[in-house]
Motif scaffolding. Structure first.
Motif, PDB file in Angstrom:
ATOM      1  N   TYR A 179       0.508  -1.022   0.242  1.00  0.00           N
ATOM      2  CA  TYR A 179       0.240   0.249   0.059  1.00  0.00           C
ATOM      3  C   TYR A 179       0.702   1.417   0.144  1.00  0.00           C
ATOM      4  CZ  TYR A 179      -3.702  -3.665   0.954  1.00  0.00           C
ATOM      5  OH  TYR A 179      -3.929  -4.763   1.533  1.00  0.00           O
ATOM      6  N   TYR A 180       2.129   1.414  -0.625  1.00  0.00           N
ATOM      7  CA  TYR A 180       3.022   2.508  -0.541  1.00  0.00           C
ATOM      8  C   TYR A 180       2.398   3.055  -2.090  1.00  0.00           C
ATOM      9  CZ  TYR A 180       7.196   5.155  -1.425  1.00  0.00           C
ATOM     10  OH  TYR A 180       8.268   6.378  -0.794  1.00  0.00           O
ATOM     11  N   ILE A 181       2.172   4.722  -1.786  1.00  0.00           N
ATOM     12  CA  ILE A 181       1.999   5.130  -2.681  1.00  0.00           C
ATOM     13  C   ILE A 181       2.592   5.451  -3.843  1.00  0.00           C
ATOM     14  CG2 ILE A 181       0.837   7.152  -3.428  1.00  0.00           C
ATOM     15  CD1 ILE A 181      -0.942   6.842  -0.827  1.00  0.00           C
ATOM     16  N   PHE A 212       1.687   5.963   2.217  1.00  0.00           N
ATOM     17  CA  PHE A 212       1.049   5.057   2.561  1.00  0.00           C
ATOM     18  C   PHE A 212      -0.634   4.790   2.696  1.00  0.00           C
ATOM     19  CE2 PHE A 212       4.876   2.945   4.359  1.00  0.00           C
ATOM     20  CZ  PHE A 212       5.005   2.148   3.068  1.00  0.00           C
ATOM     21  N   LEU A 213      -1.041   4.079   1.421  1.00  0.00           N
ATOM     22  CA  LEU A 213      -2.749   4.619   1.919  1.00  0.00           C
ATOM     23  C   LEU A 213      -3.487   4.311   3.519  1.00  0.00           C
ATOM     24  CD1 LEU A 213      -4.022   2.054  -0.618  1.00  0.00           C
ATOM     25  CD2 LEU A 213      -4.138   4.529  -1.282  1.00  0.00           C
ATOM     26  N   ASN A 214      -4.079   5.051   3.977  1.00  0.00           N
ATOM     27  CA  ASN A 214      -4.481   5.246   5.015  1.00  0.00           C
ATOM     28  C   ASN A 214      -5.703   3.510   5.479  1.00  0.00           C
ATOM     29  OD1 ASN A 214      -7.226   5.717   4.285  1.00  0.00           O
ATOM     30  ND2 ASN A 214      -6.662   7.550   4.391  1.00  0.00           N
ATOM     31  N   SER A 215      -5.937   3.000   6.633  1.00  0.00           N
ATOM     32  CA  SER A 215      -6.709   2.406   6.493  1.00  0.00           C
ATOM     33  C   SER A 215      -7.464   1.499   6.298  1.00  0.00           C
ATOM     34  CB  SER A 215      -6.672   2.140   8.656  1.00  0.00           C
ATOM     35  OG  SER A 215      -7.015   3.151   9.084  1.00  0.00           O
ATOM     36  N   ASP A 216      -9.113   2.930   5.854  1.00  0.00           N
ATOM     37  CA  ASP A 216     -10.014   2.877   6.123  1.00  0.00           C
ATOM     38  C   ASP A 216      -9.612   2.172   4.332  1.00  0.00           C
ATOM     39  OD1 ASP A 216     -10.984   3.901   7.533  1.00  0.00           O
ATOM     40  OD2 ASP A 216     -11.079   6.078   7.480  1.00  0.00           O
ATOM     41  N   LEU A 217      -9.314   3.165   3.470  1.00  0.00           N
ATOM     42  CA  LEU A 217      -8.827   2.308   2.070  1.00  0.00           C
ATOM     43  C   LEU A 217      -8.531   1.315   1.714  1.00  0.00           C
ATOM     44  CD1 LEU A 217      -7.885   6.300   0.272  1.00  0.00           C
ATOM     45  CD2 LEU A 217     -10.140   5.034  -0.129  1.00  0.00           C
ATOM     46  N   ARG A 218      -7.628   0.896   2.920  1.00  0.00           N
ATOM     47  CA  ARG A 218      -7.356  -0.650   2.823  1.00  0.00           C
ATOM     48  C   ARG A 218      -8.369  -1.542   2.913  1.00  0.00           C
ATOM     49  NH1 ARG A 218      -1.893  -0.308   6.431  1.00  0.00           N
ATOM     50  NH2 ARG A 218      -0.549   1.481   5.640  1.00  0.00           N
ATOM     51  N   ASN A 219      -8.755  -0.916   3.753  1.00  0.00           N
ATOM     52  CA  ASN A 219     -10.214  -1.989   3.831  1.00  0.00           C
ATOM     53  C   ASN A 219     -10.975  -2.252   3.181  1.00  0.00           C
ATOM     54  OD1 ASN A 219      -9.476  -2.750   6.923  1.00  0.00           O
ATOM     55  ND2 ASN A 219     -10.735  -0.748   7.903  1.00  0.00           N
TER      56      ASN A 219
END
Length: 592
Positions: free
Chosen positions: A220-222, A234-241
């Motif tokens: 999730y490294y941008i 990195f993407l935040n946790s909401d987008l990862r979920n």
């Protein structure tokens, strides 16, 4: 509740108009809502399909670009001359030029967009088409970052490498290859790919201008971000979920601004995830346009329905209104009013039969009116006729007492029976009497005639007992008996016989007055049957016609008299009446 029903009373026209309006409006509104809903869903499905297609094209183009750079850097890293230069202890200036030439040839005119570096493994030499970032200082980072990945690789790697050059240029990815000699790494070759290359690839992958992209690695490294515009690495946790929860569909929706997000993982050894985003504002705008168009069409359709419905309803209810108007006229006494029959449908059928009913009612009304007039005239005549019988009855009573004082018994009997007939005629106010009383009157009359004619004729009276209590019009048999004696028996030479029979046959009463007198010839019998009651003035037929007319007035045309006679043989007069047995109270009383 009753008052409420009266307040909401609606005419048939109003009810039919409301039905037309509801039937017209409901489908239009339903169609409009369905059209809006289905069009939005179809737009979203089509948008998702297009977004997937563009994303696949973008990935294919990015893979193709990476493959081209991989081939170039692989060719450079395996070049013997390059290996020879890097393996020497001292690299002369002319060798620098040779390496530059090879690097620019490999970049094939792309040196302005990408940057290529060559670094000797011991850090004593490096060469770059632009500048060498600090992260490529192998002496400071011999086994860190990209060098650690290259040291552990067999050769080629695609490395997520996001950094900004001192000139402000942002790089997203590095394609690198180690350079070996005899199995030992003697140098490294790197090509840094800036974000302009990504933007060019994504822009050329589809015609939709509103598509944005973000590239991340599997951690999730941008690397490249046009969607989320975050300063985080990195993407935040909401987008990862959201990514994790949409593994099956590879798509999800984002709010503020509302947009559709689709994503895919690149194939092979390229550890990147490509995320595309397209705004649904255009879909909403197109759907709103459809909604406005549908609303306008629906409004026009509803207005047309509301405007045309009264015309149609008025045309449909016009026959019914005509029937109602005629009914009102009839209620006000105009029995000549009729409904115009213009159509051969249910209303035409009702109008035609309504007119027929009015015609029959008129005929029945005129018949009843005539009957009432006749009864009224008969009552007047009867009242006039009571004057003389009263005088005659009193006179006969005086004669009876005078004859009794003088011992003339025959006169006493005749005057007594005649007085009985007159008394019954005067005192009895009812038009009908039981058959039993009618037979007694006949017997009184026959007693008088027996004194006159002596043994000229004999009488046989046979009346069934079960009809004795039935009522019949008063003096319905006596005139026929009188007619048989005077016109049948009186002129016969020799003795005669008179039979009076009364029987019940089903629902009718039959009386027969039978004599064996001189009879009636065929010509006179025909005249008697065809004579007009009003215009005929033959005294011989007055009694017969009187009886026949009264029976028809009381019971109808299907009842009355029938005469059969044969000259020198005799005459039979037949009376037909309905069987009608009533109680004494219902008849209104009889004479005393």
């Amino acid at each position: 509740m009753k008052e409420l029903k009266q307040k909401v009373h609606l005419s048939f026209f109003a009810k039919l108009y409301i039905c037309f309006a509801v039937i017209s409006i409901v489908p239009v509104l339903s169609f409009s809502i369905l059209a809006y809903t289905f069009s939005f869903q179809n737009f979203m499905v089509d948008l998702k399909r297009q977004s997937n297609t563009i994303l696949e094209n973008s990935i294919a183009n990015l893979e193709q670009t990476i493959k081209e750079y991989e081939m170039a850097i692989s060719y450079f890293s395996l070049d013997d001359e390059v290996i020879g230069i890097l393996s020497s202890d001292e690299i002369l200036e002319e060798k620098h030029t040779t390496l530059y030439q090879k690097m620019y040839i490999l970049l094939a005119g792309k040196s302005a967009s990408v940057t290529m570096h060559v670094v000797k493994a011991d850090g004593t030499f490096n060469l770059s088409t632009s500048f060498l970032p600090d992260i490529y200082d192998v002496q400071d980072h011999p086994d860190w970052g990209i060098f650690r990945a290259l040291n552990r690789s067999e050769g080629m790697i695609v490395y997520p490498n996001h950094f900004i050059s001192p000139f402000g240029k942002t790089y997203c990815m590095t394609i690198a290859h180690n350079i070996k000699k005899d199995g030992k790494i003697i140098g490294y070759c790197m090509i840094d790919i800036p974000e302009e290359v990504f933007r060019t690839i994504f822009t050329s992958s589809g015609m939709m201008q509103s598509v944005s992209y973000t590239v991340i690695d599997k951690n999730y490294y941008i690397l490249y971000d046009d969607i989320f515009n975050t300063n985080d690495k990195f993407l935040n946790s909401d987008l990862r979920n959201l990514l994790l929860s949409s593994r099956s569909t590879k798509s999800f929706d984002l709010e503020k601004p509302k947009r559709l997000v689709t994503w895919k993982e690149m194939k092979g050894d390229i550890p990147f995830i490509i995320i595309s985003s397209v705004g649904v504002d255009l879909v909403v705008m197109n759907n709103n346009y459809i909604a406005i168009t549908t609303l306008i069409v629906a409004t026009v359709a509803i207005l047309l329905c509301l405007g045309l419905s009264p015309v149609i309803v008025r045309a449909l209810t016009r026959p019914l209104n005509q029937i109602v108007e005629v009914m009102k006229k009839v209620q006000q006494g105009d029995t000549t009013a009729r409904v115009p029959v213009q159509k051969d449908d249910e209303f035409g059928f009702i109008a035609d039969h309504f007119n027929m009913t009015l015609d029959k009612l008129n005929i029945l009304y005129e018949t009843n009116l005539e009957k009432q007039n006749r009864l009224r005239l008969s009552e007047i005549k009867a009242l006039h006729a009571q004057i003389n019988p009263h005088f005659l009855y009193n006179t006969l009573d005086s004669i009876k007492w005078l004859a009794k004082l003088n011992g003339v018994e025959d006169i006493v009997i005749m005057v007594s029976q005649l007085g009985r007939l007159l008394k019954n005629s005067i005192n009895n106010q009812d038009d009908t009497i039981p058959i039993r009383e009618e037979i007694n009157l006949v017997k009184s009359y026959l007693s008088i005639q027996k004194i006159r004619y002596g043994d000229k004729f004999e009488v046989d009276i046979r009346v069934d007992e079960d009809i004795m209590d039935c009522v019949v019009p008063k003096f319905i048999i006596q005139p026929l008996v009188e007619n048989a004696i005077i016109h049948g028996i009186e002129n016969k030479i020799g003795n005669a016989k008179l039979v009076i029979k009364g029987t019940k046959e089903e629902d009718t009463i039959i009386f027969e007055i039978i004599d064996d007198g001189i009879g009636i010839n065929e010509e006179d019998l025909g005249k008697l049957k065809q004579a007009d009651y009003e215009g005929d003035d033959h005294k011989e037929s007055i009694g017969i016609k009187n009886v026949d007319k009264r029976i028809k007035l009381y019971y109808g045309q299907e009842y009355g008299l029938d005469i059969k006679s044969k000259e020198n043989v005799g005459t039979t007069t037949r009376i037909t009446m309905p069987f009608k047995q009533v109680n004494e109270g219902e008849r209104g009383g009889t004479a005393s």
